[in-house]
Design a protein around this motif. Structure first.
Motif, PDB file in Angstrom:
ATOM      1  N   ALA A  19       1.052  -0.744   0.047  1.00 44.29           N
ATOM      2  CA  ALA A  19       0.344   0.366   0.178  1.00 44.29           C
ATOM      3  C   ALA A  19       0.354   1.532   0.517  1.00 44.29           C
ATOM      4  O   ALA A  19       0.054   2.084  -0.164  1.00 44.29           O
ATOM      5  CB  ALA A  19      -0.731  -0.157   1.348  1.00 44.29           C
ATOM      6  N   ILE A  20       2.269   1.348   0.118  1.00 46.32           N
ATOM      7  CA  ILE A  20       2.815   2.108   0.671  1.00 46.32           C
ATOM      8  C   ILE A  20       3.355   2.682  -0.827  1.00 46.32           C
ATOM      9  O   ILE A  20       3.962   3.756  -1.011  1.00 46.32           O
ATOM     10  CB  ILE A  20       4.135   2.121   1.352  1.00 46.32           C
ATOM     11  N   LEU A  21       3.562   1.793  -1.702  1.00 43.82           N
ATOM     12  CA  LEU A  21       3.500   2.047  -3.258  1.00 43.82           C
ATOM     13  C   LEU A  21       2.231   2.339  -3.691  1.00 43.82           C
ATOM     14  O   LEU A  21       3.063   3.313  -4.984  1.00 43.82           O
ATOM     15  CB  LEU A  21       4.301   0.733  -3.695  1.00 43.82           C
ATOM     16  N   SER A  22       1.281   1.534  -3.755  1.00 45.82           N
ATOM     17  CA  SER A  22       0.478   1.836  -4.651  1.00 45.82           C
ATOM     18  C   SER A  22      -0.785   2.870  -4.023  1.00 45.82           C
ATOM     19  O   SER A  22      -2.012   2.882  -4.572  1.00 45.82           O
ATOM     20  CB  SER A  22      -0.588   0.155  -4.564  1.00 45.82           C
ATOM     21  N   GLY A  23      -1.693   2.861  -2.427  1.00 50.90           N
ATOM     22  CA  GLY A  23      -1.575   3.913  -2.082  1.00 50.90           C
ATOM     23  C   GLY A  23      -3.198   3.053  -1.511  1.00 50.90           C
ATOM     24  O   GLY A  23      -3.991   3.366  -1.575  1.00 50.90           O
ATOM     25  N   GLY A  24      -2.875   1.438  -2.039  1.00 51.20           N
ATOM     26  CA  GLY A  24      -4.594   0.808  -1.530  1.00 51.20           C
ATOM     27  C   GLY A  24      -5.484   0.991  -1.258  1.00 51.20           C
ATOM     28  O   GLY A  24      -5.981   1.738  -2.662  1.00 51.20           O
ATOM     29  N   GLU A  25      -6.569   1.250  -1.018  1.00 55.40           N
ATOM     30  CA  GLU A  25      -8.084   1.632  -1.462  1.00 55.40           C
ATOM     31  C   GLU A  25      -7.963   2.202  -1.162  1.00 55.40           C
ATOM     32  O   GLU A  25      -9.235   3.049  -2.147  1.00 55.40           O
ATOM     33  CB  GLU A  25      -8.769   0.335   0.290  1.00 55.40           C
ATOM     34  N   PHE A  26      -7.396   3.317  -0.249  1.00 60.43           N
ATOM     35  CA  PHE A  26      -7.259   5.271  -0.412  1.00 60.43           C
ATOM     36  C   PHE A  26      -7.448   5.737  -2.121  1.00 60.43           C
ATOM     37  O   PHE A  26      -7.890   6.392  -2.237  1.00 60.43           O
ATOM     38  CB  PHE A  26      -6.181   5.103   0.620  1.00 60.43           C
ATOM     39  N   GLY A  27      -6.776   4.870  -2.709  1.00 58.65           N
ATOM     40  CA  GLY A  27      -6.280   5.229  -4.150  1.00 58.65           C
ATOM     41  C   GLY A  27      -4.821   5.424  -3.955  1.00 58.65           C
ATOM     42  O   GLY A  27      -3.979   5.993  -3.002  1.00 58.65           O
ATOM     43  N   PRO A  28      -4.627   6.389  -5.218  1.00 62.06           N
ATOM     44  CA  PRO A  28      -2.750   6.772  -5.452  1.00 62.06           C
ATOM     45  C   PRO A  28      -2.422   8.233  -4.155  1.00 62.06           C
ATOM     46  O   PRO A  28      -1.307   7.897  -4.630  1.00 62.06           O
ATOM     47  CB  PRO A  28      -2.719   7.079  -7.052  1.00 62.06           C
ATOM     48  N   GLU A  29      -3.191   8.860  -4.200  1.00 58.73           N
ATOM     49  CA  GLU A  29      -3.167   9.316  -3.422  1.00 58.73           C
ATOM     50  C   GLU A  29      -2.142   9.193  -1.799  1.00 58.73           C
ATOM     51  O   GLU A  29      -1.300   9.915  -1.444  1.00 58.73           O
ATOM     52  CB  GLU A  29      -4.073  10.581  -3.094  1.00 58.73           C
TER      53      GLU A  29
END
Length: 284
Positions: free
Chosen positions: A247-257
Motif C-alpha cells: 500500500a505504501i507504493l500503490s496507495g491501497g484502497e485509499f487510492g494513489p494519493e
C-alpha cells in the motif's frame, strides 16, 4: 446643472457589525461553503453518471459557487475579488489543469515502474461525466480552503500558519470518506493542501489552485480510473485501474494519493511554489 440636482453616487452596503470581526467572517464563510459542498457534491455525483448531465452540473455548480463567493466576499469585506478575476481565469486555469494532469501522470509513471498499479479498459462517457464532477468539486473546495480559510487565516497570522492550517483541515476532511486512513489524510494534506495553498500564495489567484485540483483529480479518476482520496463516489474513467503490491507504493484502497510517490511529487511541487511565492514577495 446645480449641485442639488446631481445624483449621489451609489455606495456599497456593508455587513452588520457582528459580521465585521475576522473570526466571525471566517466562521460565516466556512459554514456557507461547507453547506455548498454538502449539498452539491451528492448532486454532482448523481449527474456524473451521464456525460451530458455531468458536464452541465459541473459547470452550473462551479458558476454558482464562484458567484456566491464574489457576492459574499464583496459584501463582507467591502472590496472587489481580484483572486477570481476573469482577466486571469483562462490562462491560470489552463496552466493549473495541465500542471495537475502532469503531476499525477508523473506519480502514476512511478507507480508503474514500481509495479504498483494495473490498468484495464474503461469508458469515454464515464471520463466526460467525471470531468464535470471534478470541475464542480475543485471549484467549491478551493473557494472553501484557499479562498476562505487560507486567505483569512493568512490575514491574521501570515502565510506559514495559513498553509499549515488549511492543509491539515483539507486533509482532515478526507477522513470522512469511506476508505479513509490517517496516512491517506496526511498524504492529501501534503500533496493537495500544501500544494494548492502554495499555488495561491505564488500567484494570488484562485484559478491556479483550482486548475491543479481539477487536473490532478481528473487524471486520477477520469483518465486512469483510480479511487480518489478513499471516496467511492466517482463513476469511472477512460481506463479502470487497480492497486497492486504494498500500500505504501500503490496507495491501497485509499487510492494513489496515499502512495509515497504522490506525497513526494506533491511535496516537491509545493516546495517549489513556496519558493516562487517568496521570490515574488507574496509570502506574508
Amino acid at each position: 446643472m446645480s449641485n442639488e440636482t446631481a445624483e449621489a453616487s451609489p455606495t456599497r452596503s456593508g455587513p452588520p457589525r457582528w459580521l465585521r470581526p475576522l473570526g466571525a467572517r471566517l466562521v460565516f464563510l466556512l459554514v456557507v461553503f461547507l453547506a455548498f459542498e454538502s449539498l452539491l457534491t451528492p448532486l454532482l455525483t448523481a449527474a456524473a453518471r451521464n456525460p451530458v448531465t455531468g458536464i452541465l452540473a459541473g459547470v452550473a455548480a462551479a458558476a454558482t459557487a464562484l458567484y456566491a463567493y464574489a457576492k459574499l466576499v464583496s459584501w463582507l469585506e467591502e472590496r472587489d475579488t481580484p483572486e477570481i478575476s476573469r482577466a486571469t481565469a483562462r490562462p491560470q486555469l489552463i496552466r493549473g489543469t495541465l500542471i495537475g494532469v502532469g503531476l499525477f501522470c508523473l506519480t502514476l509513471a512511478l507507480m508503474f515502474v514500481s509495479n504498483a498499479y494495473r490498468l484495464h479498459g474503461g469508458s469515454f462517457g464515464d471520463m466526460i461525466g467525471t470531468f464535470g464532477l471534478m470541475l464542480g468539486v475543485a471549484v467549491i473546495e478551493e473557494l472553501l480552503f484557499r479562498g476562505v480559510l487560507f486567505r483569512i487565516v493568512e490575514e491574521r497570522w501570515g502565510s506559514t500558519i495559513a498553509l499549515i492550517v488549511s492543509g491539515v483541515l483539507f486533509g482532515g476532511l478526507h477522513l470522512l470518506n469511506p476508505d479513509a486512513t490517517v496516512w491517506g489524510a496526511l498524504a492529501v494534506a501534503i500533496e493537495g493542501g500544501l500544494l494548492a495553498g502554495a499555488a495561491y500564495a505564488a500567484t494570488r489567484t484562485l484559478w491556479l489552485p483550482i486548475g491543479i485540483h481539477l487536473g490532478w483529480n481528473f487524471a486520477e479518476s477520469g483518465i486512469f480510473g483510480a479511487t480518489v482520496s478513499g471516496a467511492d463516489t466517482t463513476v469511472g474513467g477512460l481506463f479502470t485501474g487497480t492497486p497492486h503490491g504494498p500500500a505504501i507504493l500503490s496507495g491501497g484502497e485509499f487510492g494513489p494519493e496515499a502512495s509515497i510517490w504522490a506525497v513526494l511529487i506533491g511535496g516537491v511541487a509545493a516546495y517549489l511554489l513556496v519558493r516562487k511565492a517568496r521570490k515574488r514577495g507574496n509570502w506574508r
